[in-house]
Design a protein around this motif. Structure first.
Motif, PDB file in Angstrom:
ATOM      1  N   UNK B  28       0.962  -1.168   0.121  1.00  0.00           N
ATOM      2  CA  UNK B  28       0.034   0.089  -0.055  1.00  0.00           C
ATOM      3  C   UNK B  28       0.732   1.536  -0.175  1.00  0.00           C
ATOM      4  N   UNK B  29       1.600   1.174   0.700  1.00  0.00           N
ATOM      5  CA  UNK B  29       2.837   2.604   0.748  1.00  0.00           C
ATOM      6  C   UNK B  29       4.136   2.131   1.133  1.00  0.00           C
ATOM      7  N   UNK B  30       4.799   1.843  -0.073  1.00  0.00           N
ATOM      8  CA  UNK B  30       6.158   1.631   0.207  1.00  0.00           C
ATOM      9  C   UNK B  30       7.181   2.766   0.572  1.00  0.00           C
ATOM     10  N   UNK B  31       6.498   3.944   0.213  1.00  0.00           N
ATOM     11  CA  UNK B  31       7.312   5.249   0.745  1.00  0.00           C
ATOM     12  C   UNK B  31       7.706   5.519   2.168  1.00  0.00           C
ATOM     13  N   UNK B  32       7.060   4.495   3.135  1.00  0.00           N
ATOM     14  CA  UNK B  32       7.485   4.650   4.428  1.00  0.00           C
ATOM     15  C   UNK B  32       8.771   3.514   4.614  1.00  0.00           C
ATOM     16  N   UNK B  33       8.848   2.716   3.512  1.00  0.00           N
ATOM     17  CA  UNK B  33       9.894   1.439   3.817  1.00  0.00           C
ATOM     18  C   UNK B  33      11.160   2.160   3.910  1.00  0.00           C
ATOM     19  N   UNK B  34      11.819   2.487   4.966  1.00  0.00           N
ATOM     20  CA  UNK B  34      13.087   3.049   4.927  1.00  0.00           C
ATOM     21  C   UNK B  34      13.739   2.781   6.581  1.00  0.00           C
ATOM     22  N   UNK B  35      14.980   2.832   6.646  1.00  0.00           N
ATOM     23  CA  UNK B  35      15.606   2.729   8.090  1.00  0.00           C
ATOM     24  C   UNK B  35      15.547   4.158   8.474  1.00  0.00           C
ATOM     25  N   UNK B  36      14.887   5.087   7.891  1.00  0.00           N
ATOM     26  CA  UNK B  36      15.277   6.623   8.144  1.00  0.00           C
ATOM     27  C   UNK B  36      16.450   7.066   8.822  1.00  0.00           C
ATOM     28  N   UNK B  37      17.325   6.589   8.003  1.00  0.00           N
ATOM     29  CA  UNK B  37      18.922   6.981   8.797  1.00  0.00           C
ATOM     30  C   UNK B  37      18.851   8.496   8.868  1.00  0.00           C
ATOM     31  N   UNK B 200      12.901  -2.280   7.993  1.00  0.00           N
ATOM     32  CA  UNK B 200      14.216  -2.132   7.243  1.00  0.00           C
ATOM     33  C   UNK B 200      14.972  -3.554   7.227  1.00  0.00           C
ATOM     34  N   UNK B 203      13.872  -6.408   4.209  1.00  0.00           N
ATOM     35  CA  UNK B 203      14.204  -6.166   2.756  1.00  0.00           C
ATOM     36  C   UNK B 203      15.444  -6.059   2.450  1.00  0.00           C
ATOM     37  N   UNK B 204      16.382  -7.147   2.554  1.00  0.00           N
ATOM     38  CA  UNK B 204      17.644  -6.965   2.335  1.00  0.00           C
ATOM     39  C   UNK B 204      17.941  -7.320   0.833  1.00  0.00           C
TER      40      UNK B 204
END
Ligand code: HEM
Lengths: 483, 221
Positions: B28-37, B200, B203-204
């Motif tokens: 639905x929203x991959x934009x939030x898929x991050x480690x937020x470095x 995070x 999804x390696x």
């Protein structure tokens, strides 16, 4: 022969006045968002200077681009194995201070301040923390127009002789507008473990797929031009998108469109994708020649045939034929890649700036035979400096181009004054009269459609499902945090 | 009652959440898929936090999983006293390394004004939870010796009984409270995973190892 098309921008540094209009139009369209305040997808630097981010050209520090190892290219920073081990902490990534802490001013204080004995001021505050900034320490053009040259300009890696900065009589400067180069061998793309960055097959534009990007930040480090940025709000990488929503419809990029000096040209180049890697293995000073060889002649029937086979449409072939970029980069060979020795094969080209015409009274300058221009070796902007910037150190290439520019000026000057022009001046510079007139038009009075020849992209050729998915930047979806 | 909650309710809730919410978020929203470095804003202390934390926690986590997936071979391997000693020592060292890193990461968020804007409630919850989790882990490793061995005979069969929908909590109900806290913490972390930036770790990237360096996307082909 594996013919592909690439949209390319040429910058005529000889005409750039450093007004930053390009940067502003780009910022207003693309990076006027939270997390992107500090980003300038298009920026203009003063050379000599340290640029933005500071010292980006210094690859000993940032480890961007490629190096030749034996008969192969490899990323300067690290191979694939070390990539996996460096995912938690990015060793070569520039930090905020290498750019600057973005700030704005609190204008509300001008009317909200309580009555007092002094004028209220709009205080600076950080656009990241929101805290007041006591003293702004850096900004996007901190060393603009050589300001603080003793601190900044002396650090320019292209300077052979740093003393020049202290010598007012010899000091020089010109501007360097920079966007993403949309390279043929992009280090950012190669470095991305998530494979979020890609090069569009049809026009060569390099993009970051925001859905695929996981924020590992290898691209930010790998790009030797430091043109991939990390959005601290969304946790993902962003970069110049070559205004693809505009170019797809045949309009030129916002930066080029707004350029008041009309220094920019946008057009198509055809190149042989199979020859790129071999070309990049050449030594530094032969890289410009290698670039030129990779670029193909769009009038050559064989090239056209191969291009058609690869899906390049007739419309694009026609644009390639008329391409102002092809004329400048290959036919007249006056435009050069920025730092070709980074080996990404950048697809933005620069016409070096010709030093100013100076009065013959100046004792610092010896003039050439024709009396109008200084000798090449005595040019205000040292050839070595331009060569370090634009030709991998090859001074002969710079001299060739400067000779062309000088010949062109002399030719037009003679025409204006109704004087006879010596044939030899044009000929020695490798020009003829027709060529000189064409170049003159491109450099000066050529209109919008002469400076920019941008074929549209046929949306109807696309698969309709793909078309639906290609909604652009994806900013309609929510990222983390408050709005 | 507490046992039922920790060893039946929590794990099944966590399992359901991770199985259903993770793909939902992905699609639905991959934009939030991050480690937020946050390295961009602060890098000096991050180096001493992120590296020890990840280099510590990933092998330890992998060892936990290895025990669940290959109990037989692990039992055989750890049956040797020397192997057990080495394994436990390395594990403890890595655990301490992780605690150190997590402590640094937490203090860093406290002490860096620039990070305020990028620090949300979920970041605090995660950091405190993970800190507590690694602390209870280190405690168990230190004071309840040879955990890597008894884990295989207690927790592993229990986890398998969960997976086969025949929960046999007798395997684990007699343990002291710290162990139960450690288990509960683990389930809570798994439950929170799909809602937080912890995704995070799911999804390696490995494709790039075999791909050619330059990726093209054709819209017309
Ligand atoms: C498996 C591979 C993993 C990779 C590649 C990875 C990568 C990263 C990266 C790049 C960051 C951002 C650091 C920064 O601020 O720049 C991060 C943060 C973090 N990671 Fe991982 N990670 C992995 C596994 C894990 C695991 C297994 C855990 C815990 C169980 C974990 C917990 C965290 C936490 C809590 C943070 C946030 C630190 C903070 O708040 O400052 N990671 N990770």
């Amino acid at each position: 022969m594996n013919v592909r098309a690439q949209l390319v921008m040429v910058f005529n540094l000889d005409k750039c006045i450093g007004c930053h209009t390009c940067s502003i139009s780009c910022k207003n369209i693309w990076t006027d968002r939270k997390g992107a305040e500090y980003m300038w997808w298009n920026n203009v630097e003063t050379k000599p200077g340290v640029g933005y981010p500071q010292k980006w050209e210094n690859q000993d520090k940032f480890k961007g681009g490629w190096v030749v190892e034996g008969r192969k290219l490899r990323l300067r920073a690290m191979g694939k194995g070390p990539t996996l081990l460096n995912m938690f902490f990015q060793p070569n990534m520039p930090k905020l201070d290498d750019y600057y802490e973005p700030f704005d001013f609190d204008y509300s204080n001008l009317y909200k301040a309580p009555p007092g004995s002094d004028q209220p001021v709009a205080e600076a505050y950080s656009q990241i923390s929101g805290e007041r900034i006591e003293k702004i320490a850096s900004g996007p053009n901190w060393d603009d127009d050589l300001s603080g040259s003793q601190v900044y300009a002396v650090e320019d890696v292209n300077l052979e002789d740093r003393k020049i900065v202290e010598d007012y009589g010899r000091m020089f400067m010109h501007y360097l507008p920079r966007i993403c180069n949309h390279c043929l061998n992009p280090a950012c793309v190669a470095s991305c473990p998530s494979r979020a960055l890609y090069k569009r097959g049809e026009d060569g534009v390099v993009l970051v797929d925001q859905d695929v990007c996981k924020g590992w930040r290898f691209c930010t480090s790998a790009c030797p031009y430091k043109k991939v940025y990390f959005n601290w709000q969304s946790g993902k990488a962003e970069k110049c998108i070559f205004c693809f929503p505009r170019t797809e419809t045949g309009q030129c990029n916002a930066c080029a469109h707004s350029c008041v000096g009309r220094i920019r040209h946008v057009g198509v180049l055809l190149y042989d994708a199979d020859r790129v890697e071999a070309a990049l293995l050449k030594p530094d000073d032969q890289l410009v020649a290698a670039h030129r060889e990779v670029i193909l002649n769009p009038r050559d029937p064989q090239v056209r045939e191969a291009a058609r086979k690869n899906g390049v449409s007739d419309q694009w072939l026609e644009a390639a034929e008329k391409s102002p970029v092809y004329a400048l980069v290959k036919e007249f060979a006056v435009a050069l890649p920025l730092h070709p020795e980074f080996r990404t094969m950048p697809m933005a080209y620069y016409i070096p700036s010709l030093s100013p015409v100076i009065s013959s009274g100046a004792d610092l300058h010896e003039l050439a035979d024709h009396g109008t221009f200084p000798l090449l070796e005595k040019m205000r902007a040292p050839i070595g400096f331009l060569a370090s910037l634009l030709s991998g150190g090859n001074q002969e290439i710079i001299a060739e181009i400067l000779r062309k520019q000088i010949a062109l000026r002399l030719f037009k000057r003679a025409g204006n004054l109704g004087q006879p022009i010596e044939e030899s001046i044009l000929k020695n510079a490798g020009l003829d009269e027709a060529g000189a007139n064409r170049l003159y038009r491109l450099f000066t009075i050529g209109g919008y459609t002469e400076r920019n020849v941008i074929p549209t992209q046929q949306r109807e050729e696309l698969d309709s499902h793909q078309r639906k998915g290609a909604s652009g930047f994806g900013i309609l979806k929510k990222t983390r945090g408050p709005k | 009652m507490l046992n039922n909650f920790i060893f039946i309710v929590l794990p099944y809730a966590a399992l359901a959440l991770i199985i259903f919410v993770t793909p939902y978020r992905y699609f639905s929203n991959r934009l939030t898929w991050s480690a937020y470095s946050t390295q961009f804003l602060e890098r000096k202390t991050l180096f001493w936090g992120a590296n020890p934390w990840h280099y510590g926690i990933i092998p330890v986590l992998a060892a936990h999983l290895l025990g669940v997936i290959f109990p037989g071979p692990m039992k055989a391997f750890l049956g040797n006293e020397f192997n057990l000693l080495v394994f436990e020592s390395i594990g403890l060292a890595l655990g301490l390394f992780a605690v150190f890193g997590c402590l640094i990461l937490t203090l860093r968020r406290v002490n860096t004004p620039l990070l305020k804007r990028v620090t949300f409630a979920s970041d605090w919850v995660l950091l405190y939870l993970l800190l507590a989790q690694s602390l209870t882990g280190v405690y168990v490793a230190t004071f309840m010796r040879w955990g890597s061995q008894w884990y295989l005979h207690t927790a592993v069969p229990y986890l398998w009984s969960l997976l086969t929908f025949n929960p046999q909590i007798e395997y684990v109900t007699d343990f002291p409270l710290v162990f139960k806290l450690h288990a509960a913490g683990a389930f809570v972390i798994v439950a929170l995973l799909p809602f937080t930036k912890l995704v995070h770790m799911l999804y390696l990237p490995f494709d790039f190892l075999k791909d050619p360096p330059i990726l093209y996307r054709w819209r017309t082909k």
